[in-house]
Design a protein around this motif. Structure first.
Motif, PDB file in Angstrom:
ATOM      1  N   LYS A  59      -6.628 -12.776 -16.633  1.00 12.31           N
ATOM      2  CA  LYS A  59      -7.646 -11.767 -17.274  1.00 12.31           C
ATOM      3  C   LYS A  59      -7.649 -10.351 -16.267  1.00 12.31           C
ATOM      4  N   ILE A  60      -7.720 -10.552 -14.968  1.00  7.91           N
ATOM      5  CA  ILE A  60      -7.710  -9.388 -14.197  1.00  7.91           C
ATOM      6  C   ILE A  60      -6.238  -8.994 -14.138  1.00  7.91           C
ATOM      7  N   GLY A  61      -5.349  -9.701 -13.714  1.00  6.65           N
ATOM      8  CA  GLY A  61      -3.678  -9.478 -13.266  1.00  6.65           C
ATOM      9  C   GLY A  61      -3.822  -8.539 -11.905  1.00  6.65           C
ATOM     10  N   TYR A  62      -3.730  -7.516 -12.117  1.00  7.76           N
ATOM     11  CA  TYR A  62      -3.653  -6.657 -11.057  1.00  7.76           C
ATOM     12  C   TYR A  62      -4.380  -5.185 -11.048  1.00  7.76           C
ATOM     13  N   CYS A  63      -4.897  -4.835 -10.139  1.00  2.00           N
ATOM     14  CA  CYS A  63      -5.390  -3.318 -10.203  1.00  2.00           C
ATOM     15  C   CYS A  63      -4.929  -2.604  -8.835  1.00  2.00           C
ATOM     16  N   GLN A  64      -4.377  -1.519  -8.869  1.00  6.19           N
ATOM     17  CA  GLN A  64      -3.504  -0.747  -7.905  1.00  6.19           C
ATOM     18  C   GLN A  64      -4.213  -0.816  -6.494  1.00  6.19           C
ATOM     19  N   SER A  65      -5.752  -0.776  -6.562  1.00  2.00           N
ATOM     20  CA  SER A  65      -6.381  -0.784  -5.163  1.00  2.00           C
ATOM     21  C   SER A  65      -6.306  -2.178  -4.780  1.00  2.00           C
ATOM     22  N   MET A  66      -5.752  -3.012  -5.140  1.00  2.00           N
ATOM     23  CA  MET A  66      -5.894  -4.438  -4.662  1.00  2.00           C
ATOM     24  C   MET A  66      -4.837  -4.669  -3.497  1.00  2.00           C
ATOM     25  N   SER A  67      -3.672  -3.625  -3.614  1.00  3.71           N
ATOM     26  CA  SER A  67      -2.798  -3.671  -2.335  1.00  3.71           C
ATOM     27  C   SER A  67      -3.360  -3.453  -1.318  1.00  3.71           C
ATOM     28  N   PHE A  68      -4.249  -2.263  -1.213  1.00  2.00           N
ATOM     29  CA  PHE A  68      -4.781  -1.947   0.133  1.00  2.00           C
ATOM     30  C   PHE A  68      -5.731  -3.104   0.682  1.00  2.00           C
ATOM     31  N   VAL A  69      -6.431  -3.633  -0.147  1.00  2.44           N
ATOM     32  CA  VAL A  69      -7.164  -4.865   0.349  1.00  2.44           C
ATOM     33  C   VAL A  69      -6.305  -5.939   0.860  1.00  2.44           C
ATOM     34  N   ALA A  70      -5.407  -6.465   0.078  1.00  3.14           N
ATOM     35  CA  ALA A  70      -4.526  -7.255   0.524  1.00  3.14           C
ATOM     36  C   ALA A  70      -3.698  -7.100   1.940  1.00  3.14           C
ATOM     37  N   ASP A  97     -16.673  -8.729 -13.114  1.00  2.92           N
ATOM     38  CA  ASP A  97     -16.013  -7.743 -13.860  1.00  2.92           C
ATOM     39  C   ASP A  97     -15.703  -6.366 -13.108  1.00  2.92           C
ATOM     40  N   TYR A  98     -15.598  -6.611 -11.717  1.00  2.00           N
ATOM     41  CA  TYR A  98     -15.271  -5.303 -10.990  1.00  2.00           C
ATOM     42  C   TYR A  98     -13.982  -4.864 -11.223  1.00  2.00           C
ATOM     43  N   PHE A  99     -12.861  -5.636 -11.426  1.00  2.00           N
ATOM     44  CA  PHE A  99     -11.540  -5.337 -11.646  1.00  2.00           C
ATOM     45  C   PHE A  99     -11.134  -5.875 -13.190  1.00  2.00           C
ATOM     46  N   LEU A 144     -13.192   0.849  -5.399  1.00  2.00           N
ATOM     47  CA  LEU A 144     -12.036  -0.219  -5.690  1.00  2.00           C
ATOM     48  C   LEU A 144     -11.104  -0.686  -4.315  1.00  2.00           C
ATOM     49  N   CYS A 145     -10.965   0.178  -3.628  1.00  2.00           N
ATOM     50  CA  CYS A 145     -10.377  -0.145  -2.291  1.00  2.00           C
ATOM     51  C   CYS A 145     -11.019  -0.518  -1.272  1.00  2.00           C
ATOM     52  N   LEU A 146     -12.461  -0.949  -1.612  1.00  2.00           N
ATOM     53  CA  LEU A 146     -13.653  -1.306  -0.338  1.00  2.00           C
ATOM     54  C   LEU A 146     -13.613  -0.369   0.797  1.00  2.00           C
ATOM     55  N   PHE A 147     -13.425   0.797   0.422  1.00  2.00           N
ATOM     56  CA  PHE A 147     -13.265   1.980   1.503  1.00  2.00           C
ATOM     57  C   PHE A 147     -12.430   1.838   2.299  1.00  2.00           C
ATOM     58  N   LEU A 148     -11.356   0.822   2.325  1.00  2.00           N
ATOM     59  CA  LEU A 148     -10.210   0.806   3.258  1.00  2.00           C
ATOM     60  C   LEU A 148      -9.170   2.035   3.423  1.00  2.00           C
ATOM     61  N   ASN A 149      -9.169   2.719   2.442  1.00  2.00           N
ATOM     62  CA  ASN A 149      -8.152   3.935   2.429  1.00  2.00           C
ATOM     63  C   ASN A 149      -8.991   5.114   2.287  1.00  2.00           C
ATOM     64  N   THR A 150     -10.328   5.147   2.594  1.00  2.00           N
ATOM     65  CA  THR A 150     -11.178   6.214   2.536  1.00  2.00           C
ATOM     66  C   THR A 150     -11.661   6.616   3.930  1.00  2.00           C
ATOM     67  N   LEU A 151     -12.063   5.618   4.604  1.00  2.00           N
ATOM     68  CA  LEU A 151     -12.490   5.560   6.102  1.00  2.00           C
ATOM     69  C   LEU A 151     -11.505   5.216   7.076  1.00  2.00           C
ATOM     70  N   PRO A 152     -11.534   5.902   8.279  1.00  2.00           N
ATOM     71  CA  PRO A 152     -10.589   5.524   9.317  1.00  2.00           C
ATOM     72  C   PRO A 152     -10.530   4.049   9.560  1.00  2.00           C
ATOM     73  N   ALA A 153      -9.403   3.655   9.824  1.00  2.00           N
ATOM     74  CA  ALA A 153      -8.961   1.988   9.696  1.00  2.00           C
ATOM     75  C   ALA A 153      -9.902   1.562  10.852  1.00  2.00           C
ATOM     76  N   ASP A 154     -10.106   2.065  11.961  1.00  2.63           N
ATOM     77  CA  ASP A 154     -10.966   1.455  13.155  1.00  2.63           C
ATOM     78  C   ASP A 154     -12.250   1.449  12.643  1.00  2.63           C
ATOM     79  N   TRP A 155     -12.680   2.136  11.678  1.00  2.00           N
ATOM     80  CA  TRP A 155     -14.425   1.958  11.101  1.00  2.00           C
ATOM     81  C   TRP A 155     -14.322   1.182  10.096  1.00  2.00           C
ATOM     82  N   SER A 156     -13.299   1.058   8.995  1.00  2.00           N
ATOM     83  CA  SER A 156     -13.215   0.134   7.711  1.00  2.00           C
ATOM     84  C   SER A 156     -12.979  -1.382   8.218  1.00  2.00           C
TER      85      SER A 156
END
Length: 159
Positions: A59-70, A97-99, A144-156
């Protein structure tokens, strides 16, 4: 209570994901693999994790932001552990229903952000409103990316 039930193994899900040739999720996953920009993440392993998730959650399949999380999970754990952790995050921790196609969980988070902004920084909320600026198009990717591509890596990555 975990939503996880006994079901196919990770290896079976990877195989099922590789057999989703006709699905749009496969096409989008393959297009997105190189876009994470995270060094040290094996794209073949990332593809396995994402395809297995798409197979497990049709039902979800894939959402582009999932790649950052994975990809972030793969920086810290082995392939199968990263997969089950991704499932736990997206199936058990994030609102339902987030994704999904409706993204009602995501929309709820965006409304909460707007409410917090109006309560905690009312001047900014009023200014944005007067300028006709809707924060949703700006912040949707953050959530959607859980802030992983928004904040600097050492923070997120510390969270």
């Amino acid at each position: 209570v975990s939503k996880r039930t006994r079901g196919p193994s990770y290896e079976e899900l990877v195989l099922a994901g590789k057999n989703l040739d006709h699905e749009e999720a496969v096409r989008v996953i393959q297009a997105d693999l190189h876009r994470t920009g995270m060094e040290g993440v094996d794209e073949a392993v990332l593809e396995n994790v994402l395809l297995a998730f798409a197979a497990k959650n049709p039902k979800i399949g894939y959402c582009q932001s999932m790649s950052f999380v994975a990809a972030t999970l793969l920086m810290y754990m082995e392939e199968e552990s990263a997969f089950w952790t991704l499932c736990g995050l997206l199936e058990d921790i994030l609102p339902e229903d987030y994704f999904s196609e409706r993204m009602s969980g995501l929309r709820a988070d965006l409304r909460v952000l707007q409410k917090l902004l109006s309560e905690e920084i009312p001047e900014l909320a009023e200014h944005l409103d007067l300028q006709g600026i809707d924060l949703s198009p700006i912040t949707v990717n953050w959530f959607l990316c859980l802030f992983l591509n928004t904040l600097p890596a050492d923070w997120s990555h510390r969270v």
